[in-house]
Write a protein that holds these residues in place. Structure first.
Motif, short mmCIF file in Angstrom:
data_model
loop_
_atom_site.label_atom_id
_atom_site.label_comp_id
_atom_site.label_asym_id
_atom_site.label_seq_id
_atom_site.Cartn_x
_atom_site.Cartn_y
_atom_site.Cartn_z
N GLY A 181 0.82 -1.20 0.00
CA GLY A 181 0.00 0.00 0.00
C GLY A 181 0.85 1.25 0.00
O GLY A 181 0.43 2.31 -0.46
N GLY A 182 2.09 1.15 0.53
CA GLY A 182 3.05 2.24 0.43
C GLY A 182 3.50 2.45 -0.99
O GLY A 182 3.76 3.59 -1.42
N HIS A 183 3.59 1.35 -1.74
CA HIS A 183 3.88 1.47 -3.18
C HIS A 183 2.74 2.20 -3.87
O HIS A 183 2.96 3.12 -4.67
CB HIS A 183 4.07 0.08 -3.79
N LEU A 188 0.61 6.89 -6.50
CA LEU A 188 -0.36 7.98 -6.63
C LEU A 188 0.32 9.33 -6.55
O LEU A 188 -0.01 10.25 -7.31
CB LEU A 188 -1.41 7.85 -5.52
N ALA A 189 1.29 9.47 -5.64
CA ALA A 189 1.96 10.75 -5.43
C ALA A 189 2.92 11.11 -6.55
O ALA A 189 3.35 12.26 -6.66
CB ALA A 189 2.69 10.74 -4.10
N ILE A 212 0.06 15.83 0.63
CA ILE A 212 1.28 15.21 1.15
C ILE A 212 1.14 13.70 0.98
O ILE A 212 0.04 13.18 0.83
CB ILE A 212 1.56 15.55 2.64
N ALA A 213 2.28 13.01 1.01
CA ALA A 213 2.28 11.55 0.86
C ALA A 213 3.15 10.94 1.94
O ALA A 213 4.26 11.44 2.21
CB ALA A 213 2.78 11.15 -0.52
N ALA A 214 2.66 9.85 2.56
CA ALA A 214 3.40 9.20 3.63
C ALA A 214 3.49 7.70 3.38
O ALA A 214 2.68 6.92 3.91
CB ALA A 214 2.74 9.48 4.98
N PRO A 215 4.44 7.26 2.56
CA PRO A 215 4.65 5.82 2.39
C PRO A 215 5.44 5.25 3.57
O PRO A 215 6.52 5.73 3.90
CB PRO A 215 5.45 5.73 1.08
N VAL A 216 4.87 4.23 4.21
CA VAL A 216 5.44 3.64 5.43
C VAL A 216 5.95 2.24 5.11
O VAL A 216 5.22 1.42 4.57
CB VAL A 216 4.38 3.61 6.55
N ASN A 257 6.36 18.39 -9.79
CA ASN A 257 5.28 18.90 -8.94
C ASN A 257 4.74 17.84 -7.99
O ASN A 257 3.59 17.90 -7.56
CB ASN A 257 4.15 19.46 -9.80
N ALA A 258 5.57 16.87 -7.66
CA ALA A 258 5.16 15.87 -6.67
C ALA A 258 4.97 16.55 -5.32
O ALA A 258 5.58 17.58 -5.03
CB ALA A 258 6.21 14.77 -6.55
N PRO A 259 4.10 16.01 -4.46
CA PRO A 259 3.86 16.62 -3.16
C PRO A 259 5.00 16.33 -2.19
O PRO A 259 5.85 15.47 -2.44
CB PRO A 259 2.58 15.92 -2.70
N PRO A 260 5.04 17.02 -1.05
CA PRO A 260 6.00 16.68 0.00
C PRO A 260 5.78 15.25 0.49
O PRO A 260 4.65 14.77 0.54
CB PRO A 260 5.69 17.70 1.10
#
Length: 329
Positions: A181-183, A188-189, A212-216, A257-260
């Protein structure tokens, strides 16, 4: 992210159109659930007329309970033919929303450990949370490796189209994902602007870019030796081409233009090598995009909230909130 008058009008129209969707209940279980633990019931189907490109043989949605503790559920679902979001509403909204993409190696989607538990935690802190049960790429969908991304893009647009309903700012919608799901989160980001499905309605005129995006502990690379073998095979098949590997490795597709990003991993992860997070971080930094990275010495894989307790990695959710605040989220 700013929205002009035309975009706001499209959002209003999309909200009206979307309110007629039939809703599918959350993934269920035949087992008794722990008493006193909130179980969400509100859902949003992604596709009003059924998900596009269905497999020739109809899928049967199946939930497996992997826990042996009656007071601690650990469910995983596969055979998802009606992709949908399960909603966690906060008692008092802070105006921001998080789309959660749980892991499962693209073999299934984890319900509790990387979905509902984080949904409850974030909702208790004011976030409106949407846990995504996305279609799986190895189950015969016409979109193939892009099927999960199609669901994630559609989910982001629907959330924005219903911003007024949920009391959120349409510009403050982020994404958090775990493992495979992090992938999907990172995909998506980085590929939010890639058209992966034919637009259906007014909602599809809205942006799918997360704030923002938070891949864990994310799966990132689809190339050996860093690829997670199971996720790679489920996503791309046993012998993918170099082009397919590149297309589906988020660190090779970071736009200007990717998010943080907030990136989290453990050095001792014995399932998904920590180099996945490091490759993503390097690619983001090369584009001069904000990224905060936390690499813990201990944590293993799949720690989520429950398995981080008592370890330094236990601090990660608060670290995420601190980062989110610095980004106005």
């Amino acid at each position: 992210m700013t929205f002009d008058r035309r975009t706001l009008m499209a959002m209003a129209a999309a909200s009206v159109a979307g309110s007629a969707f039939g809703q599918t209940p959350p993934p269920g279980t035949k087992l008794a659930l722990p008493a006193g633990l909130y179980q969400p019931t509100e859902t949003i189907d992604l596709w009003p007329d059924g998900a596009p490109g269905a497999p020739a043989v109809p899928l049967v949605e199946t939930v497996n309970e992997r826990s042996t503790d009656a007071q601690l559920t650990d469910r995983a679902v596969f055979g998802i033919s009606r992709p949908r979001m399960v909603v966690f509403r906060p008692a008092q909204s802070n105006g921001a929303a998080v789309l959660i993409t749980p892991g499962g190696g693209y073999r299934w989607v984890v319900i509790d450990k990387e979905g509902y538990e984080m949904g409850r935690w974030l909702a208790a802190r004011g976030y409106t949370v949407f846990v995504l049960f996305y279609r799986l790429p190895g189950e015969g969908w016409a979109a193939g490796p892009d099927v999960g991304l199609s669901d994630a893009q559609r989910a982001m647009r629907i959330i924005r189209s219903r911003a007024a309903t949920y009391g959120i700012d349409p510009g403050k919608v982020g994404v958090m994902g775990f493992s495979a799901g992090g992938h999907l989160c990172a995909d998506l980001a980085t590929r939010f602007a890639v058209q992966t499905y034919k637009p259906l309605d007014e909602a599809d005129k809205l942006s799918a870019r997360p704030m923002i995006a938070a891949p864990v502990y994310p799966v990132i690379s689809m190339r050996t030796p860093n690829a997670h073998p199971g996720s790679r095979e489920k996503l791309l098949g046993p012998t993918p081409s170099v082009i397919e590997e590149q297309k589906h490795s988020p660190h090779l597709n970071v736009p200007d233009n990717a998010p943080p990003f907030f990136v989290l991993h453990a050095e001792d992860d014995d399932v998904v090598p920590v180099d996945n997070a490091l490759l993503l971080r390097a690619a983001i930094r090369a584009r001069n995009i904000v990224v905060e990275t936390h690499i813990f010495a201990h944590g293993g894989h799949g720690f989520g909230l429950r398995k981080a307790i008592g370890k330094p990695a236990e601090a990660w959710p608060e670290l995420f909130l601190n980062f989110a605040r610095t980004q106005g989220f």
